[in-house]
Design a protein around this motif. Structure first.
Motif, PDB file in Angstrom:
ATOM      1  N   ILE A  46      64.050  95.071  72.576  1.00 47.15           N
ATOM      2  CA  ILE A  46      65.048  94.191  73.162  1.00 47.15           C
ATOM      3  C   ILE A  46      65.681  94.866  74.372  1.00 47.15           C
ATOM      4  O   ILE A  46      66.121  96.023  74.298  1.00 47.15           O
ATOM      5  N   HIS A  47      65.731  94.151  75.485  1.00 48.55           N
ATOM      6  CA  HIS A  47      66.332  94.673  76.709  1.00 48.55           C
ATOM      7  C   HIS A  47      67.758  95.132  76.415  1.00 48.55           C
ATOM      8  O   HIS A  47      68.533  94.413  75.784  1.00 48.55           O
ATOM      9  N   PRO A  48      68.144  96.330  76.860  1.00 51.20           N
ATOM     10  CA  PRO A  48      69.467  96.870  76.509  1.00 51.20           C
ATOM     11  C   PRO A  48      70.641  96.052  77.032  1.00 51.20           C
ATOM     12  O   PRO A  48      71.727  96.086  76.442  1.00 51.20           O
ATOM     13  N   ASP A  49      70.464  95.319  78.134  1.00 48.70           N
ATOM     14  CA  ASP A  49      71.555  94.535  78.708  1.00 48.70           C
ATOM     15  C   ASP A  49      71.344  93.033  78.621  1.00 48.70           C
ATOM     16  O   ASP A  49      72.297  92.262  78.737  1.00 48.70           O
ATOM     17  N   ARG A  50      70.095  92.609  78.426  1.00 53.50           N
ATOM     18  CA  ARG A  50      69.786  91.184  78.363  1.00 53.50           C
ATOM     19  C   ARG A  50      68.986  90.905  77.094  1.00 53.50           C
ATOM     20  O   ARG A  50      67.757  90.931  77.090  1.00 53.50           O
ATOM     21  N   PRO A  51      69.668  90.666  75.989  1.00 55.71           N
ATOM     22  CA  PRO A  51      68.994  90.527  74.685  1.00 55.71           C
ATOM     23  C   PRO A  51      68.014  89.368  74.609  1.00 55.71           C
ATOM     24  O   PRO A  51      67.200  89.323  73.685  1.00 55.71           O
ATOM     25  N   GLU A  52      68.073  88.451  75.571  1.00 57.53           N
ATOM     26  CA  GLU A  52      67.092  87.361  75.560  1.00 57.53           C
ATOM     27  C   GLU A  52      65.710  87.838  75.988  1.00 57.53           C
ATOM     28  O   GLU A  52      64.709  87.144  75.777  1.00 57.53           O
ATOM     29  N   ILE A  53      65.639  89.033  76.596  1.00 56.80           N
ATOM     30  CA  ILE A  53      64.360  89.600  77.026  1.00 56.80           C
ATOM     31  C   ILE A  53      63.825  90.506  75.925  1.00 56.80           C
ATOM     32  O   ILE A  53      64.469  91.494  75.562  1.00 56.80           O
ATOM     33  N   LYS A  54      62.666  90.163  75.405  1.00 59.14           N
ATOM     34  CA  LYS A  54      62.049  90.934  74.330  1.00 59.14           C
ATOM     35  C   LYS A  54      60.611  91.237  74.718  1.00 59.14           C
ATOM     36  O   LYS A  54      59.807  90.322  74.889  1.00 59.14           O
ATOM     37  N   HIS A  55      60.301  92.514  74.886  1.00 56.78           N
ATOM     38  CA  HIS A  55      58.956  92.921  75.284  1.00 56.78           C
ATOM     39  C   HIS A  55      58.182  93.439  74.073  1.00 56.78           C
ATOM     40  O   HIS A  55      58.745  94.174  73.238  1.00 56.78           O
ATOM     41  N   PRO A  56      56.902  93.098  73.948  1.00 54.40           N
ATOM     42  CA  PRO A  56      56.107  93.627  72.833  1.00 54.40           C
ATOM     43  C   PRO A  56      55.902  95.129  72.960  1.00 54.40           C
ATOM     44  O   PRO A  56      55.848  95.683  74.067  1.00 54.40           O
ATOM     45  N   GLY A  57      55.799  95.779  71.817  1.00 49.40           N
ATOM     46  CA  GLY A  57      55.551  97.210  71.805  1.00 49.40           C
ATOM     47  C   GLY A  57      54.129  97.547  72.197  1.00 49.40           C
ATOM     48  O   GLY A  57      53.204  96.746  72.017  1.00 49.40           O
ATOM     49  N   VAL A  58      53.951  98.741  72.715  1.00 49.07           N
ATOM     50  CA  VAL A  58      52.634  99.189  73.175  1.00 49.07           C
ATOM     51  C   VAL A  58      51.613  99.140  72.044  1.00 49.07           C
ATOM     52  O   VAL A  58      50.496  98.654  72.208  1.00 49.07           O
ATOM     53  N   THR A  59      51.979  99.634  70.860  1.00 46.73           N
ATOM     54  CA  THR A  59      51.010  99.656  69.761  1.00 46.73           C
ATOM     55  C   THR A  59      50.673  98.240  69.291  1.00 46.73           C
ATOM     56  O   THR A  59      49.555  97.996  68.838  1.00 46.73           O
ATOM     57  N   SER A  60      51.633  97.315  69.386  1.00 45.68           N
ATOM     58  CA  SER A  60      51.340  95.928  69.022  1.00 45.68           C
ATOM     59  C   SER A  60      50.363  95.305  70.007  1.00 45.68           C
ATOM     60  O   SER A  60      49.483  94.524  69.626  1.00 45.68           O
ATOM     61  N   VAL A  61      50.499  95.644  71.285  1.00 46.35           N
ATOM     62  CA  VAL A  61      49.558  95.150  72.297  1.00 46.35           C
ATOM     63  C   VAL A  61      48.162  95.693  72.022  1.00 46.35           C
ATOM     64  O   VAL A  61      47.163  94.964  72.053  1.00 46.35           O
ATOM     65  N   ILE A  62      48.080  96.989  71.723  1.00 47.25           N
ATOM     66  CA  ILE A  62      46.781  97.602  71.449  1.00 47.25           C
ATOM     67  C   ILE A  62      46.175  97.034  70.166  1.00 47.25           C
ATOM     68  O   ILE A  62      44.956  97.036  69.981  1.00 47.25           O
ATOM     69  N   GLY A  63      47.014  96.480  69.303  1.00 49.08           N
ATOM     70  CA  GLY A  63      46.526  95.822  68.099  1.00 49.08           C
ATOM     71  C   GLY A  63      45.648  94.615  68.377  1.00 49.08           C
ATOM     72  O   GLY A  63      45.002  94.094  67.465  1.00 49.08           O
ATOM     73  N   MET A  64      45.614  94.155  69.629  1.00 47.93           N
ATOM     74  CA  MET A  64      44.730  93.057  70.013  1.00 47.93           C
ATOM     75  C   MET A  64      43.267  93.486  70.061  1.00 47.93           C
ATOM     76  O   MET A  64      42.370  92.641  70.110  1.00 47.93           O
ATOM     77  N   LEU A  65      43.001  94.790  70.049  1.00 47.02           N
ATOM     78  CA  LEU A  65      41.617  95.259  70.019  1.00 47.02           C
ATOM     79  C   LEU A  65      40.949  94.830  68.715  1.00 47.02           C
ATOM     80  O   LEU A  65      41.537  94.984  67.645  1.00 47.02           O
ATOM     81  N   PRO A  66      39.741  94.304  68.767  1.00 48.18           N
ATOM     82  CA  PRO A  66      39.045  93.965  67.521  1.00 48.18           C
ATOM     83  C   PRO A  66      38.696  95.220  66.742  1.00 48.18           C
ATOM     84  O   PRO A  66      38.303  96.233  67.321  1.00 48.18           O
ATOM     85  N   LYS A  67      38.863  95.166  65.431  1.00 44.16           N
ATOM     86  CA  LYS A  67      38.567  96.313  64.568  1.00 44.16           C
ATOM     87  C   LYS A  67      37.724  95.848  63.378  1.00 44.16           C
ATOM     88  O   LYS A  67      38.185  95.866  62.228  1.00 44.16           O
TER      89      LYS A  67
END
Length: 279
Positions: A16-37
């Motif tokens: 969650i953005h420290p000053d703008r809680p409406e902005i939520k960015h996915p975590g790096v490991t969650s993004v990498i979780g898109m890799l097929p396994k």
């Protein structure tokens, strides 16, 4: 600026953005979780089969009393193993952070002692200087964030080997600790994402631009040994991470809105009077 908080949604972590809680960015490991396994399916099946064979009498007794309980017990084999390894990894990471910060560490649990000894050996053999640890890498440009393990200065000779007396050339490295059975290629995606983020946010909320790195390395520690391995984090590797970032948006957002309501469909099935009376 406030500190960065995290939440979990749909099995993924968001920062969650420290000053703008409406902005939520996915975590790096969650993004990498898109890799097929696909290998995970076979690994999970193998763990379940091994558990069943190794505990046949116990499973048979359980099945006699509670068939569904026995099924759930076997089905949860891979989940329990993953949690156990994650718990050990988290405890080891906490230990490494305290040691790299110079905190005296006394006796530890016997399960952690090999990791403590190997990390102490690494500190003596490489003698790195800690620059940052466990801060958040934040990308406004590409909308992701993640907590990295450490930024270290390591002194290397002409052959790229560490000089513990610090007589070599200083190199600023993004460093990750791994306690898994092996080191896997997706660590390069993870570390390239951190290194190419826009800024670093500390726990107190202060931020500064992400520095230019001379490279990256993964410190792989198992109960038997340790090894410091260089990792590529160049633009080509980062481009693959960005492709996964787009895939994440497709999976979590766009894919849910590409199919509309039916504009034509089969007529409702006729319900006869006999059927209505039987309802």
């Amino acid at each position: 600026m406030g500190s960065v908080r995290t939440i979990h949604r749909g099995g993924s972590r968001f920062y969650i953005h420290p000053d703008r809680p409406e902005i939520k960015h996915p975590g790096v490991t969650s993004v990498i979780g898109m890799l097929p396994k696909p290998f995970l399916m076979y690994w999970s099946a193998k763990l379940t089969a091994e558990l069943a064979v190794d505990s046949l009498p116990f499973v048979a007794q359980m099945a006699e009393r509670d068939r569904q309980g026995a099924v759930d017990y076997l089905k949860g084999a891979s989940r329990r193993y993953t949690k156990l390894r994650a718990d050990v990894g988290s405890q080891a990471h906490d230990l490494f952070e305290r040691m790299i910060r110079g905190e005296h560490v006394g006796r530890v649990h016997p399960d952690l002692e090999p990791y403590r000894a190997h990390f102490a050996d690494f500190l003596e053999a490489v003698n790195p200087r800690l620059e940052r640890a466990e801060d958040v890498a934040w990308s406004d440009t590409h909308a992701y964030a993640g907590s990295f393990d450490a930024v270290l200065t390591v002194w290397l000779d002409a052959d790229g080997k560490p000089t513990p007396d610090r007589s070599g050339v200083p190199h600023l490295l993004m460093v990750d600790w791994k306690t898994s059975k092996d080191t896997y290629a997706d660590v390069a995606l993870q570390m390239s994402a951190y290194a190419h983020a826009d800024r670093i946010i500390a726990p107190d909320g202060t931020a500064e631009p992400m520095p230019e790195f001379d490279g990256a390395a993964v410190l792989h520690i198992t109960p038997d040994q340790w090894a410091l391995k260089p990792v590529r984090i160049d633009a080509d590797v980062f481009a693959f991470f960005l492709a996964l970032r787009k895939t994440f948006t497709w999976d979590r957002e766009v894919s849910k809105a590409v199919i509309g309501r039916a504009i034509a469909k089969s007529a409702a099935r006729l319900v006869t009077g006999t059927q209505r009376r039987a309802m």
